[in-house]
Scaffold this motif. Structure first.
Motif, PDB file in Angstrom:
ATOM      1  N   LYS A   1      19.660 -16.158 -19.175  1.00 36.65           N
ATOM      2  CA  LYS A   1      20.987 -16.610 -19.590  1.00 36.65           C
ATOM      3  C   LYS A   1      21.853 -16.959 -18.390  1.00 36.65           C
ATOM      4  O   LYS A   1      22.567 -17.955 -18.378  1.00 36.65           O
ATOM      5  CB  LYS A   1      21.658 -15.532 -20.434  1.00 36.65           C
ATOM      6  CG  LYS A   1      21.059 -15.345 -21.812  1.00 36.65           C
ATOM      7  CD  LYS A   1      21.787 -14.265 -22.593  1.00 36.65           C
ATOM      8  CE  LYS A   1      21.208 -14.112 -23.994  1.00 36.65           C
ATOM      9  NZ  LYS A   1      21.900 -13.036 -24.758  1.00 36.65           N
ATOM     10  N   LEU A   2      21.786 -16.127 -17.363  1.00 37.44           N
ATOM     11  CA  LEU A   2      22.617 -16.356 -16.186  1.00 37.44           C
ATOM     12  C   LEU A   2      22.190 -17.609 -15.429  1.00 37.44           C
ATOM     13  O   LEU A   2      23.025 -18.372 -14.944  1.00 37.44           O
ATOM     14  CB  LEU A   2      22.541 -15.143 -15.256  1.00 37.44           C
ATOM     15  CG  LEU A   2      23.356 -15.239 -13.970  1.00 37.44           C
ATOM     16  CD1 LEU A   2      24.848 -15.197 -14.279  1.00 37.44           C
ATOM     17  CD2 LEU A   2      22.996 -14.115 -13.014  1.00 37.44           C
ATOM     18  N   LEU A   3      20.875 -17.845 -15.328  1.00 34.25           N
ATOM     19  CA  LEU A   3      20.356 -18.971 -14.557  1.00 34.25           C
ATOM     20  C   LEU A   3      20.190 -20.238 -15.398  1.00 34.25           C
ATOM     21  O   LEU A   3      19.768 -21.268 -14.880  1.00 34.25           O
ATOM     22  CB  LEU A   3      19.015 -18.588 -13.930  1.00 34.25           C
ATOM     23  CG  LEU A   3      19.051 -17.422 -12.928  1.00 34.25           C
ATOM     24  CD1 LEU A   3      17.649 -17.037 -12.493  1.00 34.25           C
ATOM     25  CD2 LEU A   3      19.904 -17.780 -11.712  1.00 34.25           C
ATOM     26  N   ASP A   4      20.504 -20.149 -16.700  1.00 34.73           N
ATOM     27  CA  ASP A   4      20.376 -21.296 -17.605  1.00 34.73           C
ATOM     28  C   ASP A   4      18.954 -21.847 -17.634  1.00 34.73           C
ATOM     29  O   ASP A   4      18.726 -23.062 -17.508  1.00 34.73           O
ATOM     30  CB  ASP A   4      21.358 -22.412 -17.214  1.00 34.73           C
ATOM     31  CG  ASP A   4      22.639 -22.340 -18.021  1.00 34.73           C
ATOM     32  OD1 ASP A   4      22.632 -21.705 -19.083  1.00 34.73           O
ATOM     33  OD2 ASP A   4      23.648 -22.909 -17.579  1.00 34.73           O
ATOM     34  N   VAL A   5      17.992 -20.958 -17.796  1.00 30.64           N
ATOM     35  CA  VAL A   5      16.597 -21.360 -17.943  1.00 30.64           C
ATOM     36  C   VAL A   5      16.047 -20.665 -19.181  1.00 30.64           C
ATOM     37  O   VAL A   5      16.606 -19.669 -19.646  1.00 30.64           O
ATOM     38  CB  VAL A   5      15.750 -20.997 -16.701  1.00 30.64           C
ATOM     39  CG1 VAL A   5      16.241 -21.746 -15.472  1.00 30.64           C
ATOM     40  CG2 VAL A   5      15.747 -19.491 -16.457  1.00 30.64           C
ATOM     41  N   PRO A   6      14.947 -21.176 -19.733  1.00 29.32           N
ATOM     42  CA  PRO A   6      14.401 -20.549 -20.937  1.00 29.32           C
ATOM     43  C   PRO A   6      13.882 -19.130 -20.669  1.00 29.32           C
ATOM     44  O   PRO A   6      13.354 -18.844 -19.594  1.00 29.32           O
ATOM     45  CB  PRO A   6      13.239 -21.483 -21.330  1.00 29.32           C
ATOM     46  CG  PRO A   6      13.531 -22.777 -20.654  1.00 29.32           C
ATOM     47  CD  PRO A   6      14.233 -22.424 -19.382  1.00 29.32           C
ATOM     48  N   LYS A   7      14.036 -18.271 -21.645  1.00 24.66           N
ATOM     49  CA  LYS A   7      13.442 -16.936 -21.575  1.00 24.66           C
ATOM     50  C   LYS A   7      11.928 -17.073 -21.454  1.00 24.66           C
ATOM     51  O   LYS A   7      11.314 -17.951 -22.063  1.00 24.66           O
ATOM     52  CB  LYS A   7      13.805 -16.147 -22.834  1.00 24.66           C
ATOM     53  CG  LYS A   7      13.187 -14.771 -22.904  1.00 24.66           C
ATOM     54  CD  LYS A   7      13.474 -14.111 -24.242  1.00 24.66           C
ATOM     55  CE  LYS A   7      12.755 -12.781 -24.382  1.00 24.66           C
ATOM     56  NZ  LYS A   7      12.988 -12.166 -25.710  1.00 24.66           N
ATOM     57  N   ASN A   8      11.335 -16.223 -20.623  1.00 25.94           N
ATOM     58  CA  ASN A   8       9.887 -16.209 -20.374  1.00 25.94           C
ATOM     59  C   ASN A   8       9.394 -17.428 -19.609  1.00 25.94           C
ATOM     60  O   ASN A   8       8.191 -17.701 -19.584  1.00 25.94           O
ATOM     61  CB  ASN A   8       9.094 -16.056 -21.678  1.00 25.94           C
ATOM     62  CG  ASN A   8       9.282 -14.684 -22.309  1.00 25.94           C
ATOM     63  OD1 ASN A   8       9.489 -13.689 -21.616  1.00 25.94           O
ATOM     64  ND2 ASN A   8       9.206 -14.621 -23.630  1.00 25.94           N
TER      65      ASN A   8
END
Length: 225
Positions: free
Chosen positions: A164-171
């Motif tokens: 969430k913090l880095l704005d990338v998908p989980k996993n």
């Protein structure tokens, strides 16, 4: 929507999902609950390059970035945490949930968790702006001689909080870099646990290799016999 993309480009939904996942990892789009998929940039940012092979390079990296503390937590190390940090079970720690950014760009470079023993908790108050390194604050402010810095690097999947913090998908692919500061007795004083998006961070390391020694006259003489 995924359906519109599959119809427009005549591809499968699996292809669309893989394509959007790749774009999200590169920081071009972001999937946000309640907002859908949002375009963030038209060109992928160049990955942040760091050299962390020596203590001097580590200090230079810290000087060129800044840390923003998001949350402070107090924990007691359970078995898993003690193994991860290399500390004693049931020892007390102050955990700083943070993000690290470059000085010239507001986007987060990493999601970082800084573990400090309670006697060094005052370090948290200085982790803003162009702050000194934890290494220097332990030595200069708390008179702790750092005898060893252990650095461990491994690949892993991005957990929810960091994603969430880095704005990338989980996993999505991530690089986990954990750094521990030890005194002469081998006691862990502080630990920095850092998660980087795989597509936005590059770690450079190099070693100077000793040159092979020239043969001595005695060896040359022995070789001629």
């Amino acid at each position: 929507t995924e359906l519109e993309l599959t119809q427009t480009y005549n591809v499968s939904r699996h292809t669309v999902r893989e394509a959007t996942r790749t774009l999200a990892e590169r920081g071009l789009i972001a999937k946000r609950a309640g907002f859908g998929t949002v375009v963030c940039a038209q060109q992928a940012a160049a990955p942040y390059v760091a050299a962390l092979g020596t203590v001097d390079e580590l200090l230079t990296y810290i000087e060129n970035t800044r840390l923003k503390v998001l949350e402070v937590q107090h924990i007691t190390a359970d078995t898993a945490t003690a193994q991860s940090l290399g500390c004693e079970r049931d020892s007390d720690w102050v955990v700083l949930h943070s993000q690290r950014m470059t000085l010239d760009h507001p986007a987060a470079v990493s999601f970082s968790q800084i573990y400090l023993r309670p006697e060094f908790a005052a370090i948290a108050d200085r982790l803003h702006g162009r702050h000194p390194s934890i290494f220097n604050m332990l030595e200069e402010d708390h008179h702790q001689r750092i005898a060893q810095v252990q650095q461990n690097i491994e690949a892993q999947l991005m957990p929810t909080q960091a994603a969430k913090l880095l704005d990338v998908p989980k996993n999505s692919p991530a690089l986990h870099l954990r750094r521990a500061y030890l005194d002469a007795q081998g006691r862990v004083l502080a630990v920095s646990s850092n998660l980087y998006a795989a597509s936005r961070f590059r770690l450079n390391m190099s070693w100077m290799l000793p040159r092979a020694s020239s043969p001595t006259p005695a060896k040359l003489a022995k070789g001629k016999r």
